[in-house]
Write a protein that holds these residues in place. Structure first.
Motif, mmCIF file in Angstrom:
data_model
loop_
_atom_site.group_PDB
_atom_site.id
_atom_site.type_symbol
_atom_site.label_atom_id
_atom_site.label_comp_id
_atom_site.label_asym_id
_atom_site.label_seq_id
_atom_site.Cartn_x
_atom_site.Cartn_y
_atom_site.Cartn_z
ATOM 1 N N THR A 119 30.601 35.825 62.971
ATOM 2 C CA THR A 119 30.971 37.235 63.137
ATOM 3 C C THR A 119 30.531 37.960 61.866
ATOM 4 N N TYR A 120 30.503 39.273 61.907
ATOM 5 C CA TYR A 120 30.145 40.050 60.728
ATOM 6 C C TYR A 120 31.092 39.714 59.577
ATOM 7 N N ARG A 121 32.365 39.576 59.888
ATOM 8 C CA ARG A 121 33.372 39.264 58.867
ATOM 9 C C ARG A 121 33.122 37.891 58.234
ATOM 10 N N GLU A 122 32.849 36.875 59.088
ATOM 11 C CA GLU A 122 32.563 35.533 58.568
ATOM 12 C C GLU A 122 31.316 35.541 57.683
ATOM 13 N N SER A 124 30.070 38.102 56.036
ATOM 14 C CA SER A 124 30.398 38.817 54.796
ATOM 15 C C SER A 124 31.176 37.928 53.834
ATOM 16 N N GLU A 125 32.144 37.175 54.354
ATOM 17 C CA GLU A 125 32.945 36.284 53.514
ATOM 18 C C GLU A 125 32.094 35.166 52.924
ATOM 19 N N ARG A 128 29.907 36.645 50.212
ATOM 20 C CA ARG A 128 30.713 36.998 49.035
ATOM 21 C C ARG A 128 31.095 35.729 48.255
ATOM 22 N N ASP A 129 31.507 34.681 48.961
ATOM 23 C CA ASP A 129 31.898 33.437 48.305
ATOM 24 C C ASP A 129 30.723 32.765 47.595
#
Length: 160
Positions: A119-122, A124-125, A128-129
């Protein structure tokens, strides 16, 4: 003392050159720290300075390739170099355009190809990580660090 095989020596030279950021034929303490971390070692800042002092046989404040070989030769295992090479192959499979960095699009594409669409959220995370220097892409060092962290967390969980 066991001598390194020529293919191990070549792999070690490739690793050395990859971390010699300014291509001057020697490693500063920061470059040495990055190289050691890529090999799965986690030295502290103080340990790096002590190691640098012990390895620096000519006393010039940096580590040349022959000093690195002499210092790690007794502890060098073929497994470490093979793991480094395997890690580079995995990195290259994500780095579709071969520019030395993994973009968010490349990460998403390869994960989808492997049957794990994000997903976009996954996405992005994950970016970022992994992107510890905040430049928007994942370098080989960042990739190696995040995979090393994941492996050690997994091993830690497996031991519980």
């Amino acid at each position: 003392m066991a001598r390194l095989q020529s293919n191990q020596l070549k792999q070690l030279k490739d690793i050395f050159m990859r971390f010699d950021m300014d291509s001057d034929g020697s490693l500063t303490h920061l470059e040495l720290a990055a190289l050691l971390r890529s090999l799965g070692l986690k030295p502290t800042g103080d340990q790096i300075y002590v190691l640098l002092a012990n390895m620096d046989s000519n006393g010039n404040g940096s580590i040349e390739f022959d000093e690195l070989v002499e210092a790690i030769l007794p502890d060098m295992s073929e497994e470490v170099l093979i793991n480094q090479e395997q890690l580079m192959e995995v990195f290259r499979s994500f780095d579709r355009d071969g520019n030395g960095y993994i973009t968010a699009a490349e990460l998403a594409g390869q994960m989808a190809k492997m049957g794990h669409p994000l997903t976009y959220r996954e996405l992005s995370e994950m970016m970022r990580d992994a992107d510890t220097n905040g430049d928007g892409v994942i370098s080989f060092n960042e990739f190696a660090n995040i995979l090393g962290k994941s492996a050690s967390e997994f091993l830690g969980l497996a031991a519980v």
